[in-house]
Design a protein around this motif. Structure first.
Motif, mmCIF file in Angstrom:
data_model
loop_
_atom_site.group_PDB
_atom_site.id
_atom_site.type_symbol
_atom_site.label_atom_id
_atom_site.label_comp_id
_atom_site.label_asym_id
_atom_site.label_seq_id
_atom_site.Cartn_x
_atom_site.Cartn_y
_atom_site.Cartn_z
ATOM 1 N N SER A 170 0.902 -1.201 -0.083
ATOM 2 C CA SER A 170 -0.136 -0.151 0.105
ATOM 3 C C SER A 170 0.945 1.068 0.062
ATOM 4 O O SER A 170 1.830 1.340 0.746
ATOM 5 C CB SER A 170 -0.919 -0.179 1.359
ATOM 6 N N ASP A 171 0.741 2.052 -0.908
ATOM 7 C CA ASP A 171 1.394 3.391 -0.969
ATOM 8 C C ASP A 171 0.454 4.607 -1.529
ATOM 9 O O ASP A 171 0.150 4.495 -2.610
ATOM 10 C CB ASP A 171 2.589 3.328 -1.907
ATOM 11 N N ALA A 172 0.124 5.435 -0.659
ATOM 12 C CA ALA A 172 -0.920 6.522 -0.931
ATOM 13 C C ALA A 172 -0.486 7.251 -2.075
ATOM 14 O O ALA A 172 -1.289 7.900 -2.686
ATOM 15 C CB ALA A 172 -1.139 6.955 0.474
ATOM 16 N N TYR A 173 0.778 7.449 -1.821
ATOM 17 C CA TYR A 173 1.334 8.403 -3.018
ATOM 18 C C TYR A 173 1.440 7.992 -4.491
ATOM 19 O O TYR A 173 1.824 8.646 -5.382
ATOM 20 C CB TYR A 173 2.530 9.132 -2.384
ATOM 21 N N ASP A 174 1.468 6.562 -4.665
ATOM 22 C CA ASP A 174 1.803 6.157 -5.849
ATOM 23 C C ASP A 174 0.640 5.872 -6.864
ATOM 24 O O ASP A 174 -0.451 5.532 -6.354
ATOM 25 C CB ASP A 174 2.321 4.548 -5.858
ATOM 26 N N LYS A 175 0.667 6.600 -7.983
ATOM 27 C CA LYS A 175 -0.453 6.629 -8.841
ATOM 28 C C LYS A 175 -0.662 5.273 -9.908
ATOM 29 O O LYS A 175 -1.654 5.270 -10.438
ATOM 30 C CB LYS A 175 -0.399 8.010 -9.557
ATOM 31 N N LYS A 176 0.826 4.976 -9.908
ATOM 32 C CA LYS A 176 0.624 3.843 -11.260
ATOM 33 C C LYS A 176 0.052 2.523 -10.640
ATOM 34 O O LYS A 176 -0.724 1.828 -11.402
ATOM 35 C CB LYS A 176 2.040 3.537 -11.541
ATOM 36 N N ARG A 178 -1.979 -0.096 -7.641
ATOM 37 C CA ARG A 178 -3.034 -0.230 -6.596
ATOM 38 C C ARG A 178 -2.079 -0.588 -5.355
ATOM 39 O O ARG A 178 -2.201 -0.171 -4.197
ATOM 40 C CB ARG A 178 -3.798 -1.125 -7.003
ATOM 41 N N LYS A 180 1.848 -0.948 -4.731
ATOM 42 C CA LYS A 180 3.414 -0.589 -5.437
ATOM 43 C C LYS A 180 4.111 -2.205 -5.079
ATOM 44 O O LYS A 180 4.313 -2.565 -4.035
ATOM 45 C CB LYS A 180 3.912 0.414 -4.854
ATOM 46 N N ASN A 208 -5.642 -2.859 -12.511
ATOM 47 C CA ASN A 208 -6.493 -2.828 -13.837
ATOM 48 C C ASN A 208 -5.761 -3.809 -14.717
ATOM 49 O O ASN A 208 -4.558 -3.954 -14.650
ATOM 50 C CB ASN A 208 -6.603 -1.516 -14.132
#
Ligand code: PEP
Ligand code: MN
Length: 368
Positions: A170-176, A178, A180, A208
């Motif tokens: 889990s990494d709240a700042y990663d956009k790529k 779900r 990391k 995705n």
């Protein structure tokens, strides 16, 4: 290192170089389970193990939390059509008891459970003396010790068939992603727990379906031992994780597109590989000689600082060393990140050695 971490071949005991686990995020209805099986058969995409979540650990209440024990009865449908082992997630003693009662073949512990040693221990106690393979997903946070700890808790109650699943962090700042991926962690797990089978779960990493192939390929490139891919006959209408599930046909395409790499049979490396390895061995010897020489000079600098009452850490010198070496490294095709990590590592050891020197007694002074 504990002996058991180095002694035998771990894994689920299925003779497969790359283990493929597939099936829906959740079992929803008997019709859904049946349709997934039929589509898998039609697409020639029958995995080695069929997965289906029966109890779903959802982040917030109110969404579909799993069908419960009824879903276990539908696993007969899977056995009937595919005749392969089935696996489901267990999060507490009651889950374990129900899964065992219905003959689930392999259990897995989910990421939200692995973070909690109380919960893991409770599951372990429920499995004491039971001969069943267990897969442990990585915890939500990138903590290798916690991951290993959960595997050890299983081993301590007599579970001998063990595998780990890398499903990302889990990494709240990663956009790529779900969740990391952290490729060094599963690789390090394989280094320290020799023979541990580590399976990759690109579905929960990517979140995705479009990105699954790329991540699955990377997992295989790194040498992971299998894939768990969420598969549903109608992904868009799945009751959980709709965006990341693929159809059996898409699963087949993904598996056909992956370039499966193989571990080297270490007894017979090719001549070319052996030559290259010899060259690396030789360079490593030189590196060690150079490092040893460097640290003996560092010790002399430490002795000098002691004599002149100087502190070990000198900010200007450190900055100059760091900047100049990083630039030189980059010019020699070494990455900036690698250079910084290397220099921090060397510098930390230098600082420790010099501080030790500062604590040594000055040899010339005689104590009365
Ligand atoms: C799952 O596999 O459906 C699941 C809930 O996984 P994780 O524990 O990795 O979130
Ligand atoms: Mn899922």
């Amino acid at each position: 290192m504990k002996d058991h971490l180095q002694t035998k071949d771990w894994g689920l005991g299925l003779e497969k170089e790359h283990l493929i686990i597939a099936g829906p995020c959740s079992a929803e209805t008997p019709e859904q389970v049946e349709k997934v099986c039929q589509d898998m058969l039609a697409a020639n995409a029958v995995p080695d193990i069929f997965r289906a979540g029966i109890w779903k650990p959802r982040t917030r209440p109110g969404s579909f939390e799993g069908i419960g024990e009824d879903g276990l009865k539908w696993m007969e449908i899977v056995r009937h059509h595919l005749n392969i082992p089935i696996t489901t997630e267990v999060g507490n003693t009651a889950h374990v008891e129900m899964a065992l009662k219905h003959g689930v073949d392999v259990l897995w512990i989910g990421a939200r459970t692995t973070v909690n040693p109380f919960a893991v221990q409770e599951i372990a106690e429920a499995l004491r003396g039971v001969d069943i393979p267990v897969m442990v997903k990585n915890p939500m946070n990138p903590d290798l010790e916690l991951w290993i700890g959960a595997l050890e808790r299983m081993h301590a109650v007599g579970i001998e068939k063990l595998a780990a699943i890398h499903r990302g962090f889990s990494d709240a700042y990663d956009k790529k992603f779900r969740n990391k991926p952290n490729w060094s962690m599963p690789i390090h797990l394989k280094r320290i727990w020799k023979g541990m089978q580590v399976i990759n779960d690109p579905s929960h990493i990517v979140g995705n379906r479009a990105g699954i192939l790329e991540t699955a390929q990377r997992a295989i490139n790194f040498g992971l031992d299998g894939l768990m891919i969420e598969t549903h006959h109608d992904p868009d209408n799945a009751w959980s994780d709709a965006k990341q599930q693929v159809t059996p046909k898409q699963l087949k395409d993904i598996l056909d597109s992956i370039d499966f790499k193989h571990p080297l049979q270490t007894e017979h490396p090719s001549e070319k590989l052996q030559d290259l390895r010899n060259a690396v061995d030789h360079l490593d010897d030189q590196l060690l000689d150079l490092l040893s020489e460097r640290f003996s000079i560092i010790d002399q600098i430490g002795a000098h600082k002691r004599e002149h009452n100087l502190t070990v850490f000198q900010a200007d010198r450190w900055k100059q060393v760091m900047d100049s070496r990083t630039q030189k490294g980059i010019a020699k095709n070494l990455s900036e990140k690698f250079m910084k990590e290397l220099l921090y590592c060397i510098h930390e050891e230098s600082v420790k050695r010099q501080e030790k020197k500062l604590r040594e007694e000055v040899p010339t002074k005689k104590t009365i």
